[in-house]
Design a protein around this motif. Structure first.
Motif, PDB file in Angstrom:
ATOM      1  N   LYS A  85       0.873  -1.095   0.054  1.00 26.75           N
ATOM      2  CA  LYS A  85      -0.052   0.058  -0.032  1.00 26.75           C
ATOM      3  C   LYS A  85       0.813   1.134  -0.171  1.00 26.75           C
ATOM      4  O   LYS A  85       1.977   1.273   0.746  1.00 26.75           O
ATOM      5  CB  LYS A  85      -0.937   0.080   1.188  1.00 26.75           C
ATOM      6  N   LEU A  86       0.374   2.321  -0.775  1.00 27.52           N
ATOM      7  CA  LEU A  86       1.178   3.592  -0.784  1.00 27.52           C
ATOM      8  C   LEU A  86       0.029   4.702  -0.683  1.00 27.52           C
ATOM      9  O   LEU A  86      -0.917   4.656  -1.292  1.00 27.52           O
ATOM     10  CB  LEU A  86       2.172   3.594  -2.251  1.00 27.52           C
ATOM     11  N   SER A  87       0.483   5.633   0.116  1.00 29.72           N
ATOM     12  CA  SER A  87      -0.267   6.676  -0.122  1.00 29.72           C
ATOM     13  C   SER A  87       0.542   8.058  -0.384  1.00 29.72           C
ATOM     14  O   SER A  87       1.478   8.151   0.016  1.00 29.72           O
ATOM     15  CB  SER A  87      -1.016   7.183   1.400  1.00 29.72           C
ATOM     16  N   ILE A  88      -0.406   8.939  -1.019  1.00 32.69           N
ATOM     17  CA  ILE A  88       0.404  10.080  -1.502  1.00 32.69           C
ATOM     18  C   ILE A  88      -0.424  11.301  -1.272  1.00 32.69           C
ATOM     19  O   ILE A  88      -1.638  11.146  -1.555  1.00 32.69           O
ATOM     20  CB  ILE A  88       0.772  10.011  -3.013  1.00 32.69           C
ATOM     21  N   LEU A  89      -0.051  12.382  -0.670  1.00 29.11           N
ATOM     22  CA  LEU A  89      -0.524  13.775  -0.504  1.00 29.11           C
ATOM     23  C   LEU A  89       0.000  14.795  -1.214  1.00 29.11           C
ATOM     24  O   LEU A  89       1.006  14.971  -1.210  1.00 29.11           O
ATOM     25  CB  LEU A  89      -0.152  13.901   1.005  1.00 29.11           C
ATOM     26  N   THR A  90      -1.033  15.427  -2.307  1.00 27.85           N
ATOM     27  CA  THR A  90      -0.652  16.428  -2.858  1.00 27.85           C
ATOM     28  C   THR A  90      -1.267  17.636  -2.612  1.00 27.85           C
ATOM     29  O   THR A  90      -2.386  17.737  -1.865  1.00 27.85           O
ATOM     30  CB  THR A  90      -0.951  16.135  -4.546  1.00 27.85           C
ATOM     31  N   TRP A  91      -0.842  18.813  -3.166  1.00 27.52           N
ATOM     32  CA  TRP A  91      -0.829  20.264  -2.740  1.00 27.52           C
ATOM     33  C   TRP A  91      -1.886  20.923  -3.537  1.00 27.52           C
ATOM     34  O   TRP A  91      -1.358  21.596  -4.768  1.00 27.52           O
ATOM     35  CB  TRP A  91       0.379  20.993  -2.246  1.00 27.52           C
ATOM     36  N   ASN A  92      -3.079  20.926  -3.557  1.00 26.61           N
ATOM     37  CA  ASN A  92      -4.045  21.729  -4.371  1.00 26.61           C
ATOM     38  C   ASN A  92      -3.814  21.355  -5.733  1.00 26.61           C
ATOM     39  O   ASN A  92      -3.756  22.393  -6.579  1.00 26.61           O
ATOM     40  CB  ASN A  92      -3.663  23.207  -3.893  1.00 26.61           C
ATOM     41  N   ILE A  93      -3.782  20.184  -6.284  1.00 16.39           N
ATOM     42  CA  ILE A  93      -3.867  19.825  -7.488  1.00 16.39           C
ATOM     43  C   ILE A  93      -4.989  18.911  -7.886  1.00 16.39           C
ATOM     44  O   ILE A  93      -4.369  17.963  -8.632  1.00 16.39           O
ATOM     45  CB  ILE A  93      -2.197  19.467  -7.971  1.00 16.39           C
ATOM     46  N   SER A  94      -5.961  18.972  -7.602  1.00 16.80           N
ATOM     47  CA  SER A  94      -6.949  17.944  -7.972  1.00 16.80           C
ATOM     48  C   SER A  94      -7.546  18.213  -9.260  1.00 16.80           C
ATOM     49  O   SER A  94      -8.024  16.856  -9.690  1.00 16.80           O
ATOM     50  CB  SER A  94      -8.282  18.047  -6.790  1.00 16.80           C
ATOM     51  N   ASP A  95      -7.144  19.011  -9.925  1.00 16.86           N
ATOM     52  CA  ASP A  95      -7.333  19.070 -11.422  1.00 16.86           C
ATOM     53  C   ASP A  95      -6.701  18.154 -12.193  1.00 16.86           C
ATOM     54  O   ASP A  95      -7.140  17.888 -13.364  1.00 16.86           O
ATOM     55  CB  ASP A  95      -7.032  20.447 -11.934  1.00 16.86           C
ATOM     56  N   GLN A  96      -5.822  17.670 -11.915  1.00 13.13           N
ATOM     57  CA  GLN A  96      -4.784  16.540 -12.333  1.00 13.13           C
ATOM     58  C   GLN A  96      -5.352  15.117 -12.132  1.00 13.13           C
ATOM     59  O   GLN A  96      -4.567  14.142 -12.455  1.00 13.13           O
ATOM     60  CB  GLN A  96      -3.433  16.664 -11.918  1.00 13.13           C
TER      61      GLN A  96
END
Length: 416
Positions: A30-41
């Motif tokens: 399992k891997l989790s990834i947190l991104t910074w305000n880029i839900s448009d991608q």
């Protein structure tokens, strides 16, 4: 909009299916990834994850996205709870404090094992993610400040080309100040205004990064000049009181001659300014070619249970293939040499103005400033900025403001 999705190996390979968290199957991969305000991608991430899962069968990837103001607090909460995401997208210099406190994995050993991977990137951007001689992040996407200028106002004021010195910058600002029009704006958060100091040789700290170095006659003269031009209308006061929307909006109105901001401002200004086109908007370097970066990079949490797999996913997402896809779809630069060459090549004919803006981001990358690797960066900003603001807005004499700032910064440094 926040996003929290899980992409499962088998289903994703069949149709890039996005699964809600509660439908996760049990898996040791399992891997989790947190991104910074880029839900448009979202669409791009689905494709990237599906491609990765095809190469790593059985892997589950949970993707979370948080808005800018929310991500740091969320990540800190997850760290304290022992549930930090494996991979996190961090902006600016906020990562240094977490690196210094042992929250982030040192990526140097991975890079030493794969020296060809490091060669994919612009080395100046890559080295900006180094603290204590260790590399903690891999570039995701990049931006640094440049000087936007209104060609119509330049022509009106009899100006032929962008300024090449601080003195010219101030003179040009005054020349364009007339009625409701002002000459200059800068973004001021995250040290984005520091090129104004750097082009005059003013240092924030000594080489030890512990001792204040800015309380000098030269710095006082710079602040006096900025205050003088602000009072005279050459510099728009929003430069010192606004943050993002206000200065960009003011420049987009067409009543400000120059804007010192990073490349992302172009898309904001273009969206709000009907006057913006290649004949009316110019993009140049600041005097002395100085700039302040505001980059995004991928870090791996030290608590990750699958650090090798997390590293593989970071490499995958920043590879030539996927960095090029990202750069092309979002019209952004990544520090990946192949990807950035590809997007610039495309923009040169499709959108010459965007090309001229983004091209500045790959020039003079050895002249970046305001990106000191300080674990207490936020505290130093909070100590220095109010006094800088007091000086340029005429609330205090420059010498007094600098002396007060020196005391405040020294106090912060003693506590660290």
């Amino acid at each position: 909009m926040d996003r929290r999705t899980v992409i499962k190996g088998g289903l994703a390979a069949a149709g890039t299916t996005v699964m809600p968290t509660y439908l996760r199957a049990q898996s040791n991969k399992k891997l989790s990834i947190l991104t910074w305000n880029i839900s448009d991608q979202a669409a791009l991430f689905k494709e990237q994850f599906a491609d990765f899962q095809a190469q790593h069968p059985g892997v589950e990837i949970e993707w979370l996205d948080k808005k800018g103001p929310e991500l740091p607090a969320f990540y800190q909460t997850q760290l304290v709870a022992g549930t930090a995401p494996d991979i996190v997208d961090l902006q600016g210099m906020i990562w240094v404090e977490w690196a210094a406190n042992g929250a982030l994995l040192d990526l140097t050993p991975y890079m030493k094992k794969d020296p060809e991977f490091a060669k994919l990137f612009n080395q100046d951007y890559l080295s900006s993610f180094v603290f204590d001689k260790k590399n903690f992040l891999i570039p995701f996407y990049i931006a640094k400040t440049l000087l936007f200028y209104n060609k119509l106002m330049y022509k009106e004021a009899g100006l032929a080309a962008p300024p090449t010195s601080f003195d010219e910058l101030m003179k040009f600002s005054r020349a364009m100040a007339k009625g409701e029009k002002t000459g200059y704006l800068t973004l001021n958060f995250d040290w984005l205004y520091w090129p104004l100091m750097q082009m005059n040789g003013v240092k924030l700290l000594e080489a030890d990064l512990k001792t204040p170095a800015f309380n000098t006659p030269t710095a006082a003269a710079v602040l006096d000049r900025l205050a003088e031009e602000t009072a005279a209308g050459g510099i728009n006061k929003i430069a010192w009181t606004g943050r993002w929307v206000e200065p960009n909006g003011a420049f987009a109105s067409g009543n400000v001659g120059m804007l010192q901001a990073h490349s992302a401002s172009y898309f904001f200004v273009k969206g709000q300014g009907p006057w913006v086109n290649p004949d009316t908007l110019g993009a140049a370097q600041n005097p002395g070619n100085w700039s302040t970066p505001t980059n995004h990079g991928f870090a791996i949490s030290k608590t990750s249970k699958n650090p090798d797999l997390a590293w593989a996913l970071v490499k995958h997402m920043t590879s030539n293939k996927w960095a090029t896809e990202f750069a092309t779809r979002r019209r952004i630069l990544t520090a990946n040499l192949v990807a950035d060459a590809a997007v610039l090549g495309k923009l040169k004919t499709e959108d010459p103005l965007a090309y001229s803006v983004l091209r500045t981001q790959l020039e003079h990358t050895d002249k970046m400033c305001g990106n000191w690797p300080l674990p207490n960066d936020a505290q130093v900003k909070d100590a220095f900025w109010p006094e800088f603001q007091n000086a340029v807005l005429g609330r205090k004499k420059a010498k007094v403001a600098l002396a007060d700032a020196e005391k405040a910064v020294a106090r912060v440094m003693r506590r660290s």
